[in-house]
Design an enzyme around this catalytic site. Structure first.
Site, PDB file in Angstrom:
ATOM      1  N   ASP A  13       0.891  -1.234  -0.097  1.00  0.00           N
ATOM      2  CA  ASP A  13      -0.109  -0.076  -0.073  1.00  0.00           C
ATOM      3  C   ASP A  13       0.813   1.262   0.045  1.00  0.00           C
ATOM      4  O   ASP A  13       2.055   1.042   0.331  1.00  0.00           O
ATOM      5  CB  ASP A  13      -1.048   0.089   1.138  1.00  0.00           C
ATOM      6  CG  ASP A  13      -1.954   0.994   1.197  1.00  0.00           C
ATOM      7  OD1 ASP A  13      -2.494   1.472   0.182  1.00  0.00           O
ATOM      8  OD2 ASP A  13      -2.247   1.388   2.415  1.00  0.00           O
ATOM      9  N   ASP A  15      -0.086   5.206   1.076  1.00  0.00           N
ATOM     10  CA  ASP A  15      -0.707   5.903   2.208  1.00  0.00           C
ATOM     11  C   ASP A  15      -0.290   5.230   3.587  1.00  0.00           C
ATOM     12  O   ASP A  15      -1.168   4.170   3.632  1.00  0.00           O
ATOM     13  CB  ASP A  15      -1.605   6.487   1.987  1.00  0.00           C
ATOM     14  CG  ASP A  15      -1.873   7.631   0.913  1.00  0.00           C
ATOM     15  OD1 ASP A  15      -0.813   8.503   0.821  1.00  0.00           O
ATOM     16  OD2 ASP A  15      -2.657   7.427   0.024  1.00  0.00           O
ATOM     17  N   LYS A 184      -9.468  -2.495  -3.336  1.00  0.00           N
ATOM     18  CA  LYS A 184      -9.233  -2.823  -2.185  1.00  0.00           C
ATOM     19  C   LYS A 184     -10.618  -2.833  -1.324  1.00  0.00           C
ATOM     20  O   LYS A 184     -11.209  -1.631  -1.177  1.00  0.00           O
ATOM     21  CB  LYS A 184      -8.116  -2.777  -1.430  1.00  0.00           C
ATOM     22  CG  LYS A 184      -6.772  -3.081  -2.043  1.00  0.00           C
ATOM     23  CD  LYS A 184      -5.906  -2.368  -1.332  1.00  0.00           C
ATOM     24  CE  LYS A 184      -5.717  -1.087  -1.310  1.00  0.00           C
ATOM     25  NZ  LYS A 184      -4.491  -0.374  -0.471  1.00  0.00           N
ATOM     26  N   ASP A 209      -1.510  -1.058   5.963  1.00  0.00           N
ATOM     27  CA  ASP A 209      -1.613  -0.462   7.327  1.00  0.00           C
ATOM     28  C   ASP A 209      -3.271  -0.379   7.775  1.00  0.00           C
ATOM     29  O   ASP A 209      -3.386  -0.028   8.693  1.00  0.00           O
ATOM     30  CB  ASP A 209      -1.201   1.269   7.353  1.00  0.00           C
ATOM     31  CG  ASP A 209      -2.266   1.856   6.511  1.00  0.00           C
ATOM     32  OD1 ASP A 209      -2.401   1.518   5.458  1.00  0.00           O
ATOM     33  OD2 ASP A 209      -2.613   3.122   6.994  1.00  0.00           O
TER      34      ASP A 209
END
Length: 265
Positions: A13, A15, A184, A209
């Site tokens: 990922d 961010d 996602k 995250d």
């Protein structure tokens, strides 16, 4: 599902993993360089469908991270890839920005307001009442309803903003039709990413995250999953879910090898 030492390719990922508010996170630059130096296949994934891969590459470069555009896989690219398989050379009415419009154009799609195969809703900061009304009517007339990603809100300096999922919910309520969501946590996005780099799920890991998108989709796609605590998840957040990642790390710096990387060159 691979153990860490069996991992040959990586999905990550963006961010909260590599960057936070346009600043590179510790270890991100070193990890990307490690993958480049060793010839390790990897892709940087994002549910953001506003920007093209070229735009995102430039934004990451401004943050101090060198990620070539061919190493970026967005929900817009995954959506275009999926629709091209469904109806090659098809047509779409699109609510969105350059990211999804460019991806669909490059996939051979025609943009139209007349009897499109699909209504596609992506991220934009300029949602138009007229465009939403048109989308509802086209869906009612038989167009298939597709959404790039399910995120209901997006971040901003002033607080949350309504995002794709919120607008899609409005259209669903008015049309009575549920969309197919490509981004996602749909593992479809991971499968298309694996296809792009020629990787197999048994030897690929996903770094994220968020438990509710990155990790659950990684598990469902059969990947080795790594949760980093530099984004929104902490131990309390992890405890909310009935599933667990394979690894929990403080950040991507823990994945950087301390040994010199040997290249095949």
């Amino acid at each position: 599902m691979a153990k860490r030492e069996e991992v040959e390719a990586w999905l990550t990922d963006m961010d909260g993993v590599l960057v936070h508010e346009n600043h590179a996170l510790p270890g991100a630059s070193d990890l990307l360089q490690q993958w480049e130096d060793s010839g390790t296949p990897y892709l940087v994934l994002t549910n953001n469908s506003i920007f093209t891969a070229r735009d995102l590459s430039a934004r990451l470069r401004a943050s101090g991270l060198n990620v070539p555009e061919e190493r970026i896989w967005t929900s817009a690219l995954a959506t275009a890839d999926f629709l091209k398989q469904q109806v090659p050379g098809g047509s779409a009415f699109v609510i969105g920005e350059a990211g999804i419009l460019t991806a669909l154009h490059e996939a051979g799609f025609i943009m139209t307001e007349t009897d499109p195969d699909f209504v596609v809703v992506g991220e934009t900061r300029n949602y138009s009442f007229d465009a939403i009304t048109k989308a509802i009517r086209l869906i009612g007339a038989g167009a298939r309803f597709i959404v790039t990603n399910p995120d209901a809100t997006g971040p901003s300096a002033d607080g949350p903003l309504p995002a794709t999922g919120a607008i899609a919910a409005l259209i669903t309520k008015a049309s009575g039709r549920e969309p197919y969501v490509v981004g996602k946590p749909n593992p479809m996005m991971f499968r298309s990413a694996l296809n792009k780099i020629g990787a197999h799920s048994e030897h690929t890991a996903m770094i994220g995250d968020r438990m509710d998108t990155d990790i659950v989709a990684g598990i469902e796609a059969g990947l080795h999953t790594v949760l980093v605590l530099t984004g929104i998840s902490d131990q309390r957040e992890i405890e909310k879910y009935p599933f667990r990642p394979d690894e929990i790390l403080s950040g991507v710096s823990e994945l950087v090898s301390r040994e010199p990387v040997e290249s095949d060159l």
